[in-house]
Structure formats: C-alpha cells, structure tokens
Write an enzyme that holds these catalytic residues in place. Structure first.
Site, short mmCIF file in Angstrom:
data_model
loop_
_atom_site.label_atom_id
_atom_site.label_comp_id
_atom_site.label_asym_id
_atom_site.label_seq_id
_atom_site.Cartn_x
_atom_site.Cartn_y
_atom_site.Cartn_z
N ASP A 246 54.81 -74.28 -40.46
CA ASP A 246 55.00 -74.36 -39.10
C ASP A 246 56.49 -73.50 -38.54
OD1 ASP A 246 54.69 -74.40 -36.41
OD2 ASP A 246 54.61 -76.54 -36.08
C1 BGC Z 1 54.21 -74.70 -33.22
C2 BGC Z 1 52.80 -74.10 -33.88
C3 BGC Z 1 52.81 -72.57 -33.60
C4 BGC Z 1 54.17 -71.99 -33.92
C5 BGC Z 1 54.06 -70.54 -33.45
C6 BGC Z 1 55.31 -74.09 -33.26
O1 BGC Z 1 56.49 -74.54 -32.43
O2 BGC Z 1 53.97 -76.09 -33.54
O3 BGC Z 1 51.68 -74.74 -33.54
O4 BGC Z 1 51.70 -71.88 -34.19
O5 BGC Z 1 55.12 -72.68 -33.13
O6 BGC Z 1 54.39 -70.08 -32.17
#
Ligand code: BGC
Length: 730
Positions: A246
């Site tokens: 993530d």
């Molecule tokens: C979120 C993810 C997301 C990623 C990219 C993160 O903060 O938890 O779900 O895909 O950011 O935007």
C-alpha cells in the site's frame, strides 16, 4: 525472420520460459528498478528490452484521474473523466455475481482506455464495525458473500488484460490508526472471517495483484509480513502474482526483501519526508537494497523471485498484445453502472406500501425533496477512491427528470459538508448555506406540509470521520442534526421516505415513525436515475444488506467487548487491537446473543420488494453425504405479487454438534432468482464439505466433522423458515 526473435519476446513460447530469458538479460540496476515506483502511480518497465512502464491506478469504483508525476494534485488531463460505478457495498448488496462480472469488465475497459495495467481494487476487508471509515469500499461482513462477489469482479477485470490488486491484505478493518494498529486475532477468526475473500481472489479468480495492508499483524507490518505473505499467500495458496505495498506501507528494507513484498509504492523513505520530491531511489527496495546485494549480504535470489513475479505481471498486462481496445464513458458502461445501482439499492422498510410512489399516491401533485445528499456529488472525496466523473446524476435531478409533470420542490434540511473538492477535482456547485439548523428545519417542515410526499436524502458523506479513508466515524448516530430533522418532517407529513446515503449502518431512533426507508449507498454516475427508478417503481428493488444493521453499537461484538479501536502501548507508537469477538462478527454475534437485546434494526441479508414471494417445500438430493460428496437443496420459489421482481434465496448451515464453539449459522450458498408475477422456479443450492468446515487451530487446517447438520433456507438471516437435516458421514 522468426528465429531472430529472442525468447522473451516470442509469443509462441510459454510465459515462464520468456520470464527466464528476460531475467537472464537484465542488469542488477534494471532488476532493482522494476520492483519499485518511479512516480506516484507507475513503475518502470525495462526500456532496453522493450518492456513499457507499468501504470496502476485506483480503484475500486472507477479509474481515478491522473495525478501529477510526483504530487497528489490531479494533473488536469482532459481524457480522464470517467464513469463512477457504485461503491462495492452496493455491488455486494446485489447478491448477484453476474453484476460483479459486469462491473469488472466495464471497469477494465475504462482502465484500458486510460493506459492502466493494474486497478487498485477490489477491496474485501470485512465490515467489522459500522464505524469503519472505508467500509463503503468493501463487500460487507460475510466471508462467503464477499468471496462470491470478488471472484467475478476480478475475472471480469482481468479478462480485459488489466490486473486486479485486491486490497488490503489483511486485517485493515478500521482507518484511524491504520499505520499503527497491530491486530491481535485468533487463527480461527483470521482464517474463517478475514481471509476467505482474499483466498478466493487468489485460488479461484487467480488475481495477478494483491496489496499489502498498512497495519501490523503479529507485530510486523503487513506489506512485509512473513506469515501473511510468505506462508499463507505464497506457500499455502500458491499465489504467483505480485504483492504491491500500500502507498507508504513499506517500512523496512530487509523485511521487504525476505518477507514477500514484490513491488514498492508510495514510500516516504527513511530520513525523508512527504515533501521530498522524486525520492524513488531512496525507496526501501531501491538503492538500499542494491547496496545490500553489492555488500554481499544478499544474493539475487530474493530479487530474482520478485522480478520474476513482476515480469509475469508484465506478460499478463503491458506485454499482452491481445488485449481488447478500451473505451471511456461508453453507453454500455453507464448502463452497467445503472443496472448495478438499481440491483443494489435496498428497500429496508415499506409500511403501508408507501413505495412505489407511482402506484400508491397517484395522482401525485407535489413532491418535496429534502436534504443535502440530494444535491451533493458523492464521487468526489472519501480518499483514494475519489473520481473525476464525466457525469453524476444527483438525486434531486433524477427525481425531477423521472417525475416530469409533478411539482418537485426542494428544501436543504441540513448542512453537512460543503467542501466539494478532492486533490484538485472540484464540483463547481456551491453548497454553502449559513442558515442555522433551526431555520433549515423550519423551512423543510413548512414545505413538507404542502407536499403529497416528502423524500429525504440524508445519511453520511465522504468527508473526514464520515465514510472516508484515513479516519473512522466518531459516532453511530446520524450527523448534522438529521435526527431532529427527520422527527420534525414526519410530524409534518406522514408520507416520509427516508433515503439513506452511506456505506455503513447508522442509528435510527425514529425507525417506528418513518414508513419507508431505502438504503441508497454511494452509487456513482447514475445515482439520481437509479434511485428515482426504484422510488417510482420502474425498477423493483432487490438488494439485500451485506451487513447487519445494528440498533446501536452495543449490538456489534467489537464494541460490546470494548475491542475497538484498541489500546495504545506506552510509547504511543503502536495500538494493539484485539479482535476479542473472534469469529463472532455481524450476524454471527447477533445469533450468539441469542435473543438478548439482539434484534438488529435490519438483519444481514434483509431487503424488501414491491412484490411478494412464497417458498415451497425444501428437499435435498440425499440425506447423508461423504467428505467428497456434494449435497443439493432445492425449493420452488413463486412470485405471488403483481409485479416482476427478484428474490435472493439464502442457505445457512447450522452445525448441530461440534467439538468447537461454532456460530449458530453461517451463509454458505445463495441464489438470486427473477420471477414474473405468478411465475414459479426451482432454485437449487449445492454445497460440499467446505460449507461444513471450521478452521481447526489444533490442526492448522479446515476440518469438517462428521455428524448432524441442518440447512436453514430463506430470504434473510432472520427469515429462514425452511429447515432440513442431513448428516456428514465419516
Ligand atoms: C490506500 C490504497 C490506495 C493507495 C493509492 C492508499 O492510501 O490505502 O487503497 O490504493 O493509497 O492511492
């Protein structure tokens, strides 16, 4: 000519052979480069060898607008206004795997047009508490329902040559302290409740990507968690895709090297801050990793394994020449968004058949629409799922359009969140209103007295501490004095329809006074049209709740046991969140309460229709089954009302006697059936030993104990009139 094509480019050769060949040609620098980001949402290919960059994007409800290379602000492209599909809670509420397939295919086509090789979704974290800020992005509380819905979504998406990235693996069930939460959980709850949808994504759908979660499990961050990634995901489930961190979820080079992370995105990097620009070389899996290899601490064994997985992803996506063409904002995508929304809307209550409006209140002369959520765009905001849409039909506009010829008035009713922009995407319609709650209520009440029917659009929204990434809700009650507004409206006009817009349950202290309640979710581009069609009766609602709608938080195990949000350690770095309720999540907990103040507002699987159904006799093709057998239950279902409609037949298993404590019942099969008035169809539901199994902590495996079981069949978890006993033989 043909013999000059190197193996890695030769499409006639098996992918694994091509990977071997490509790997053998790559330099250390090229290998290091492909396992981490080069911008906010892309990682490099191998230019020298002809592998293009790999672009990924959120997810999960539409393709997010492009942000700048190294900043979160939108880039201002002119070709990235997309279709917003309904949020995944709504998709889950359709209880229709075909809708999930359609969703995946449509989204895949939008992603292809936008040049994205991977969509950051779908999300399948379990709805553990209604305060969870991101529940709207997930598929509810039940592992079986989420599993059945996630598989076709992934298959649909990947059928277009676009990778899914199933998130957030695992145990990311709340938001507020998501970087610091260390989840403490029994093996049983982990395997029975929180992992099945991920497992189905891997072993049934064959997802090409999976995203590690921010939080910790057994004191190790999940983006480089040995047990979750090496042991369960890669070893036990045989996963051959990439593990993507993530954004900012990677914290440690050596753990990332050894514990199964393949592709690092979004890191803030050691010693740097969020403000540091183009810090990609400082990523944990960039120069720090290269240095450790050069110093001899690591060979390229782990690196080659990661690169192998990344190359496999390339061959499946960017290097796949047989992908279809993509297109954006097509009629078919809008149709898909509309259909899914219409099937997912849930009719929670309909006393005196107030709905549909066209049949009961005719001739309808005046409708009053109340509430900020009737005029607020819900596709902008909420975190990474925020979109820049080509269109979003607002509920008020949808109703005006549907009820042409009827006077449709509007009153604001309450003021909630008036900031309507996210990362530079602005809505362009001002919602500022400085009137007090009293003034707003007074105006709405006055207008309500003049109307035939009042439709209130309330609920939550996408601002912080509502349904929004990064924060959890702070209360179960409706915000912005909406309870007062509802009480006042229903006192002024008893024909009140309350449409709740949210991805979570909310308290309804006024439930008994309000005759009609509809759960309207966040349903994207076609929101207004979808809701209006259901209210008007053009579409007969058939959605069923994918979670238990609690009366109060006390009915939810996590809250009843005071097991949310956890306890901070002394140094205030980590918060331990013990999932004390274990496997008793949602209706499993409600059943355990066994009648003691346990009736929720609306049960898991509940949802009404404008028609009525009757269920005939339940039969089974056998009375005894073996461990390798299946058993099929069949019943006739008849539409006994006057309009066509769909009912979802749900089958739960009750284990009569077990060596371990088990939930009273668990959902193990369901089938949605469409019936014309008077029509009868046989519905068959088949299960095998997996439906009878529990996860044995003693044996670290799923076990189906021989003995007596019962199938409970009906139309909601609290409406299971049919029962049939059967036996699992040794
Ligand atoms: C979120 C993810 C997301 C990623 C990219 C993160 O903060 O938890 O779900 O895909 O950011 O935007």
């Amino acid at each position: 000519m043909a013999q000059n094509i190197p193996v890695y480019l030769d499409e006639s050769k098996p992918i694994e052979q091509r990977i071997d060949d490509a790997l053998s040609r790559m330099t250390l620098e090229e290998k290091i480069a492909v396992i981490h980001a080069q911008s906010k949402f892309s990682s490099p290919g191998v230019k020298r060898l002809g592998f293009p960059d790999m672009w990924t994007d959120d997810g999960p409800h539409g393709v997010r607008p492009d942000v700048r290379w190294d900043e979160w602000e939108q880039a201002g492209q002119t070709n990235d206004s997309c279709v917003a599909f309904p949020a995944l809670t709504c998709l889950a509420a359709t209880w229709n795997p075909q809708m999930a397939r359609l969703y995946g295919e449509s989204l895949g086509e939008e992603a292809l047009y936008r040049g994205k090789a991977m969509i950051l979704g779908p999300g399948v974290n379990i709805y553990r508490t209604p305060l969870g800020g991101r529940n709207f992005e997930y598929m509810g509380e039940d592992p079986w329902l989420a599993s059945r819905m996630v598989v076709p979504y992934i298959q649909g998406l990947q059928s277009k040559g676009v990778s899914a990235c199933v998130k957030h693996y695992a145990l990311n069930n709340d938001e507020e302290y998501r970087h610091q939460v260390n989840v403490v959980i029994s093996d049983r709850a982990l395997h029975e409740i929180y992992l099945p949808a991920f497992k189905a994504a891997v072993t049934e759908a064959g997802t090409w990507g999976i995203m590690g979660a921010y939080n910790l499990y057994k004191n190790q961050h999940n983006c480089h968690n040995h047990i979750l990634l090496n042991k369960i995901l890669k070893q036990d489930w045989g996963y051959d895709g990439v593990v993507v961190s993530d954004w900012g979820g990677c914290h440690h080079t050596e753990e990332a090297i050894t514990n199964g992370l393949d592709l690092e995105f979004g890191s803030w990097t050691d010693g740097l801050t969020m403000g540091a620009t183009n810090a990609y070389d400082s990523y944990y899996l960039a120069l720090p990793y290269k240095r450790l290899i050069q110093e001899g601490k690591y060979s390229t064994k782990e690196l080659d394994e990661k690169v192998r997985r990344v190359l496999r992803l390339f061959y499946r996506t960017t290097m796949n020449r047989h992908k279809p063409y993509g297109f954006l904002c097509s009629e078919s995508h809008y149709d898909a968004a509309l259909k899914i929304a219409q099937e997912g809307i849930v009719l929670l209550k309909n006393e005196g058949n107030l709905l549909p409006l066209t049949s009961h209140l005719s001739p309808l002369k005046k409708i009053l629409v109340v509430g900020e959520n009737a005029i607020k765009m819900m596709t902008v905001g909420g975190g990474s799922s925020s979109l820049k849409v080509q269109k979003e039909i607002l509920p008020l506009d949808g109703i005006r359009d549907r009820f042409k010829g009827v006077e449709v008035d509007f009153a604001r009713g309450y003021v909630g969140d008036t900031i309507q922009s996210y990362n530079g995407v602005t809505v362009g319609r001002s919602l500022y209103d400085l009137r007090s709650a009293d003034e707003l209520i007074a105006e709405a009440v006055e207008k309500a007295r003049q109307a035939d029917v009042v439709i209130l659009f309330g609920g939550l929204n996408k601002s912080n501490h509502q349904d929004c990434e990064g924060h959890d809700r702070q209360q179960y009650e409706l915000p912005y004095a909406q309870d007062r507004l509802i009480e006042a409206l229903v006192a002024a006009n008893k024909n009140l329809v309350y449409v709740n817009i949210s991805g979570n349950g909310v308290a309804m202290p006024w439930l008994n006074k309000v005759p009609a309640i509809v759960q309207g979710w966040f349903i994207g581009s076609e929101a207004g049209e979808a809701i209006a069609s259901v209210l008007a009766g053009d579409v007969n609602p058939s959605g069923k709740l994918p979670f238990t709608w609690y009366t109060s938080l006390n009915q939810c195990g996590a809250h009843a046991l005071n097991a949310f949000p956890g306890i901070w350690r002394e140094d205030h770095q980590i918060i331990d969140e013990e999932y004390k309720e274990g496997i008793y999540v949602g209706y499993r907990w409600i059943d355990k309460l066994n009648g003691k103040s346990s009736k929720p507002l609306f049960a898991f699987g509940h949802g009404l229709s404008y028609t009525t159904f009757s269920l005939g006799k339940l039969t089974a093709d056998k009375k005894e089954m073996t461990q390798d057998d299946q058993i099929t239950f069949t019943l006739p279902v008849t539409n006994t009302g006057k309009v066509a409609g769909a009912e979802t037949i749900q089958l739960y298993i009750h284990d009569v006697k077990s060596s371990v404590d088990r939930p009273y019942k668990e959902l193990k099969a369901f089938q949605k059936v469409y019936l014309q008035p008077g029509e009868t169809r046989e519905v068959s539901l088949t299960i095998d030993r997996r439906a009878l199994s529990f996860y044995s902590e003693a044996r670290s495996e799923w076990v189906a104990e021989p003995g007596a079981f019962e199938a409970l069949v009906g139309t909601a978890s609290d409406r299971l009139p049919l029962r049939l006993a059967f036996t699992l033989k040794n």
